[in-house]
Design an enzyme around this catalytic site. Structure first.
Site, PDB file in Angstrom:
ATOM      1  N   ARG A 375      53.802 -19.329 -40.120  1.00  0.00           N
ATOM      2  CA  ARG A 375      53.726 -18.424 -38.922  1.00  0.00           C
ATOM      3  C   ARG A 375      52.170 -19.241 -38.885  1.00  0.00           C
ATOM      4  NH1 ARG A 375      55.302 -12.449 -38.042  1.00  0.00           N
ATOM      5  NH2 ARG A 375      53.882 -11.499 -39.782  1.00  0.00           N
ATOM      6  N   VAL A 497      59.995 -15.470 -30.640  1.00  0.00           N
ATOM      7  CA  VAL A 497      60.268 -15.442 -32.178  1.00  0.00           C
ATOM      8  C   VAL A 497      59.169 -15.294 -32.472  1.00  0.00           C
ATOM      9  CG1 VAL A 497      61.590 -17.257 -31.226  1.00  0.00           C
ATOM     10  CG2 VAL A 497      59.653 -17.966 -31.077  1.00  0.00           C
ATOM     11  N   GLU A 498      59.280 -15.695 -34.355  1.00  0.00           N
ATOM     12  CA  GLU A 498      58.627 -15.384 -35.487  1.00  0.00           C
ATOM     13  C   GLU A 498      58.198 -14.442 -35.391  1.00  0.00           C
ATOM     14  OE1 GLU A 498      56.529 -18.380 -36.757  1.00  0.00           O
ATOM     15  OE2 GLU A 498      57.887 -20.500 -36.678  1.00  0.00           O
ATOM     16  N   GLY A 499      58.860 -12.566 -35.127  1.00  0.00           N
ATOM     17  CA  GLY A 499      57.616 -11.500 -35.118  1.00  0.00           C
ATOM     18  C   GLY A 499      57.430 -11.739 -33.271  1.00  0.00           C
TER      19      GLY A 499
END
Length: 816
Positions: A375, A497-499
Site C-alpha cells: 500500500r 480501494v486498498e482502504g
C-alpha cells in the site's frame, strides 16, 4: 523579592529538566537546591514551597518510593480504563515496523536517524528498464483506445508486459523475476500511469497478492512452481479479499471454508470445501490463479482441537470445479480488468493453503504484514506519477493557450492552480521516493502506508481538479485528444480501494499509530495484560516524563527558546525546527486525547482524523526535507520548497486548531492551545511571489520542469501512440523564439499596421511577412508552430450516433 527570585530560578531549571527529560534526580536538584538556598538566605516562603515540591517529585519520581504506594494504585485504575485490544487489532498493531513515524510520536525526532537511511538510487538495470521497456510499453497504449474502443490493453501490450517480466518486479531473479527495489517499482508505476489501466495492470500483481504472499509465506514447492510462472506471465494472479458484505472491514469475511475429507480419484483426500462470493477483484476476469481469503472452520476436528481456525489464504487454479470467474465490473474511468468471483462447493486440497496446512488461520497476519508494504507503493506511486504528468500537461497547455493576446499561464488565477498542483506533485514525489527508500532499508511502514495512501490519493484528486480547471474546454470534451478526462473520472478508484480514504484517515492513521508508534502505550497495555507491575511502572512513568517533556518543548520552542539543532541547510533548517516543535505539540495532544477520552477515542473519529492529519503532514514534510537534503537543487526549486513546506505547515496548524476547538473538555482544548500555540498561528498560505515563480517555471522550459518530469514518458518515436507531453516539450523548447514574434505581430495589429481582417494568427503571420515585420524564415517557423498549437488545442467530434451502443448483459434485474 528574594523568594520570588528563587522560585523563578527553580521554575526555569525545572522547565529545562522537563524539556530535556533529564529525570527525577535532575528535577530534585532543580527545586531542592533553590529550596536549601532559601533556608540559608532566610527566604522562608521560597524554602517551604520549593522543599514541598521536592518532596512531591521524590514521591512520584523515585522508583523505590513510588512503587510502595503510588504505582499499585495507578496500575489498578489503568487496568479498569485501558482499552482492550482484540486479537485482530493486535495482529494489525504488530504488523510492520516503526521508523520515522515513531520519532514523530516522541516529540523530539532524531533527524540523524532519518538521514542515515542512505539513498543509493536505482541500479543500472533498473534505470535501463525504466528508460527502455517502460517507454516501449507506454507507446503501445492510447487512453481513449484502451478505455472506449477496446475496454482493455492492446494484445501487443499484454504480450510485451509478460515477455519483459513486468509482473515479476518483486520476484527475485532466482525465480525468474526482476528483483527490483521498492524505489524502482515506484518509478516504473509512476511512468506507466500515463495510462491508468496500464499502471493498475502492472501494479496489482506486484502489490498485495499471491506473489508477495508466496515470497514470504509459501512452501518451497509453492514458490518453485508459481513464482517463475508469475514472473513470466504464464500465470496471471488476482487476490479475492473484498465482497458484497466485507469491504473496509475485511475481518468480517462471510466466505467460509470447512475442513472435510473427500474421495478424489479413488483416494481419501483431506481438504477444504469453500463457499464464497467476492467483488471488485482486480485482474479476476483474466486471472489463471486466484488467491483467496476466507474463514476456515474445522467442525470435525480433523486438524486439531480448534473449530474456528480463523482467516486463511489459499491458492485456487482458475479451472477448479465450482468456481465462477470471468465476468467484469466496469471501474469508473478506467476499464482495468476487475470482476467478481463466486464459489459453490469448491474443493481444494489442504496443500493449497499458502504456506501449507501449518499456516491455516494465519491469513489476517499475512495480509496486514504484506499490505503495509504494497500500500506504500502502488497507489501512492500512481498519485505521484499523475502529479508529474498533470504538471507537465498543464504547464505546457497554459503556455500555448492564448487569451487576450497573452498566454493564460500569465494570468494569476491560472498561476494559483499551476503552483498548487505543482507543489502537490513535488510533495508526493518526495514522500513516495523516500518511503520506498525506507522499505529498501528493511523498514515495513505500517502507519506511513496509511498516510501515503490516503493523503497522496487526495492530492491526486486535487491535482487533477486544478488541471481540469486550467485546461477548460480541452479537458471536458472526451475523445482521443483528451489526455485528462479519463484520469479525472478514474480518481474515485484510487480514493476507494486498498482502504477507503474516509476509513483510513478517520480510523487508521492515528488509531493505529497511537498504539503502534507511541514509545510507551504498547508497553503499558502489555504490562496490564501480563499483570506485570514493574513493567507498568517503567512504562507509565516514562510516559509521564514524555508528557511533561513534550509540554515543555512545545511551549518553549513556540516562544523561540531552546530550538533543536537540525542537520539541514539554511533554507530547510527553519522547517525542520518547526517539525520538531510541532512534533512535541502532537505528542502532547495525542496523550491528552487518549487520557481524557480513553477507549471512547475510537468512536471520536473526527478527533482521531485531526490528530492523524497532524501526523500525516509532519511525515510528508519530513520526507520532503530529506529529499531536499539528499538531492541537488535546481533553479526555482527553492521557491517550490518554500511553497510546499509552508502549505504543509499551514495544514498542520489548521488541524491543531480544529482539534483544540472540538475537544469535549473546553478547558483542555484551551490549555493545549496555550501550550502548543501560545502566540497563535505562525504559518499562512504561501505568498503570491512564490506562486508566480513556480507557475512560470512549470510552464516554460526550465531545469525545474525537467526535474519534476524526470521519469515520465516524454519522448516520441515512429509507431508510438500520440504523446501530448512530448509535444508540449517540443513546443516549450520553441516558445522563446515564438513569443517575441507574437508580440511584434500583435503590437503591429493593435497599432493599425496590419489589416483589421487579420483576425487569425495565420493571417497576421502572412500580413507581417508582407509588411516586412518578420522574415520568411520566421514566418515559416511561426506557421509550423501555430499549426502544432492549434492541433493541441483542438478537441474531438464524432458522428451523431457514435455513442449509441448495444445493451450489455449485467447481473441486475432491470437489465435484459
Amino acid at each position: 523579592m528574594l523568594s520570588l527570585l528563587l522560585i523563578v530560578l527553580a521554575a526555569i531549571g525545572l522547565v529545562e529538566v522537563m524539556r530535556r527529560e533529564a529525570g527525577a534526580t535532575a528535577a530534585l536538584a532543580a527545586t531542592g537546591l533553590p529550596g536549601l538556598l532559601g533556608i540559608v538566605l532566610a527566604a522562608p516562603v521560597a524554602a517551604v514551597l520549593l522543599l514541598l515540591a521536592t518532596l512531591a517529585i521524590a514521591a512520584g519520581g523515585l522508583p523505590a518510593l513510588r512503587r510502595r504506594w503510588l504505582t499499585p494504585r495507578l496500575f489498578t485504575r489503568f487496568r479498569r480504563v485501558a482499552p482492550r485490544v482484540s486479537d485482530t487489532e493486535r495482529v494489525a498493531l504488530e504488523a510492520g515496523s516503526v521508523s520515522w513515524d515513531g520519532e514523530l510520536f516522541t516529540g523530539r525526532p532524531d533527524w540523524q536517524r532519518l538521514l542515515a537511511y542512505r539513498d543509493d538510487g536505482l541500479s543500472d538495470a533498473e534505470r535501463a528498464f525504466l528508460e527502455h521497456q517502460c517507454t516501449e510499453v507506454a507507446g503501445l497504449c492510447n487512453g481513449w483506445d484502451v478505455a472506449r474502443e477496446r475496454a482493455d490493453l492492446p494484445e501487443a501490450a499484454w504480450d510485451y508486459l509478460k515477455r519483459e517480466r513486468f509482473f515479476g518486479m518483486i520476484i527475485p531473479e532466482e525465480y525468474g523475476g526482476l528483483g527490483f527495489s521498492a524505489k524502482a517499482q515506484s518509478a516504473v508505476l509512476q511512468k506507466l500511469v500515463v495510462n491508468e489501466t496500464l499502471m493498475i495492470s502492472v501494479g496489482v500483481p506486484n502489490s498485495l497478492g499471491p506473489g508477495e504472499l508466496l515470497l514470504k509465506y509459501g512452501t518451497d514447492e509453492q514458490k518453485n512452481h508459481y513464482l517463475p510462472r508469475l514472473a513470466d506471465g504464464r500465470e496471471i494472479p488476482c487476490f479475492g479479499l473484498t465482497g458484497p458484505r466485507a469491504g473496509s472491514d475485511a475481518t468480517s469475511l462471510p466466505d467460509v471454508g470447512v475442513v472435510v475429507r473427500r474421495e478424489v480419484d479413488g483416494e481419501s483426500v483431506l481438504g477444504i470445501e469453500l463457499t464464497f462470493e467476492k467483488r471488485w477483484i482486480t485482474l479476476a476476469p483474466i486471472a489463471t490463479v486466484v488467491g483467496l481469503a476466507f474463514r476456515l472452520f474445522d467442525p470435525d476436528h480433523l486438524l486439531g482441537e480448534e473449530s474456528d481456525l480463523g482467516i486463511t489464504c489459499a491458492l485456487i487454479p482458475r479451472d477448479t470445479p465450482g468456481m465462477a470467474i470471468g465476468r467484469r465490473h466496469h471501474p469508473i474511468g478506467s476499464p482495468f480488468m476487475n470482476g467478481p468471483i463466486v464459489g459453490r462447493d469448491v474443493f481444494v486440497p489442504l496443500d493449497r493453503i499458502i504456506g501449507g496446512p501449518a499456516m491455516a488461520g494465519q491469513g489476517w497476519r499475512m495480509l496486514v504484514e504484506c499490505l503495509s508494504v504494497g500500500r506504500c507503493i502502488t497507489l501512492p506511486s500512481g498519485a505521484a506519477g499523475v502529479g508529474r504528468y498533470a504538471a507537465g500537461w498543464s504547464g505546457g497547455f497554459t503556455r500555448i493557450r492564448r487569451q487576450f493576446n497573452v498566454p493564460v499561464a500569465e494570468m494569476e488565477g491560472v498561476q494559483e492552480a499551476l503552483a498548487r498542483l505543482t507543489a502537490h506533485a513535488y510533495i508526493a514525489q518526495a514522500a513516495v521516493y523516500q518511503t520506498a527508500n525506507l522499505i529498501d532499508h528493511g523498514v515495513k511502514p505500517a502507519v506511513p502506508s496509511a498516510i501515503l495512501k490516503s493523503q497522496l490519493t487526495e492530492f491526486q484528486r486535487r491535482i487533477l481538479a486544478d488541471a481540469m480547471d486550467v485546461h477548460g474546454g480541452k479537458a471536458v470534451t472526451l475523445g482521443p485528444r483528451n489526455y485528462l478526462g479519463l484520469a479525472w473520472s478514474a480518481v474515485p478508484v484510487s480514493i476507494t480501494v486498498e482502504g477507503a480514504n474516509i476509513m483510513t484517515r478517520n480510523l487508521m492513521v492515528f488509531g493505529q499509530g497511537a498504539i503502534r508508534c507511541h514509545p510507551y502505550v504498547l508497553e503499558e497495555l502489555a504490562a496490564a495484560d501480563n499483570d506485570d507491575l514493574d513493567a507498568f511502572d517503567r512504562a507509565f512513568f516514562g510516559h509521564a516524563g514524555l508528557i511533561v517533556g513534550n509540554a515543555a518543548r512545545a511551549f518553549t520552542q513556540a516562544l523561540g527558546l531552546g530550538g533543536p539543532r537540525v542537520p539541514f541547510d539554511e533554507l530547510a533548517a527553519p522547517y525542520a525546527r518547526e517539525v520538531s516543535r510541532l512534533s512535541a505539540g502532537f505528542g502532547l495532544c495525542a496523550d491528552a486525547a487518549m487520557a481524557s477520552l480513553g477507549s471512547s477515542l475510537k468512536k471520536r473519529e473526527m478527533l482521531s482524523a485531526r490528530l492523524g492529519d497532524v501526523l500525516a503532514n509532519l511525515y510528508l514534510l519530513s520526507m520532503l526535507l530529506k529529499q531536499w537534503h539528499d538531492g541537488t537543487s535546481v533553479e526555482h526549486e527553492a521557491a517550490l520548497l518554500h511553497y510546499s513546506c509552508r502549505t504543509l505547515l499551514h495544514r498542520t496548524e489548521q488541524a491543531f486548531v480544529e482539534l483544540f476547538d472540538n475537544l469535549p473538555s473546553r478547558a483542555l482544548g484551551r490549555s493545549l492551545s496555550a501550550i502548543v500555540m501560545p502566540l497563535g498561528r505562525r504559518w499562512k498560505t504561501p505568498e503570491d511571489t512564490l506562486t508566480r515563480e513556480i507557475a512560470h517555471a512549470i510552464s516554460t522550459a526550465t531545469p525545474l520542469r525537467d526535474k519534476l518530469l524526470a521519469g515520465t514518458w516524454d519522448t516520441r518515436k515512429e509507431g508510438d501512440v500520440d504523446n501530448p507531453l512530448a509535444r508540449y516539450k517540443a513546443l516549450l523548447a520553441d516558445y522563446p523564439r515564438a513569443e517575441p514574434l507574437y508580440r511584434t505581430l500583435n503590437k503591429a495589429y493593435a497599432g493599425g499596421e496590419l489589416p483589421a481582417e487579420a483576425l487569425h494568427p495565420e493571417q497576421r503571420i502572412d500580413a507581417g511577412l508582407a509588411a516586412g515585420l518578420i522574415g520568411e524564415e520566421d514566418a515559416a517557423f511561426l506557421h509550423a508552430f501555430e499549426a502544432e498549437v492549434l492541433d493541441m488545442l483542438t478537441v474531438d467530434d464524432f458522428a451523431f450516433d457514435a455513442f449509441a451502443g448495444r445493451p450489455a448483459s449485467a447481473s441486475h434485474p432491470d437489465v435484459a
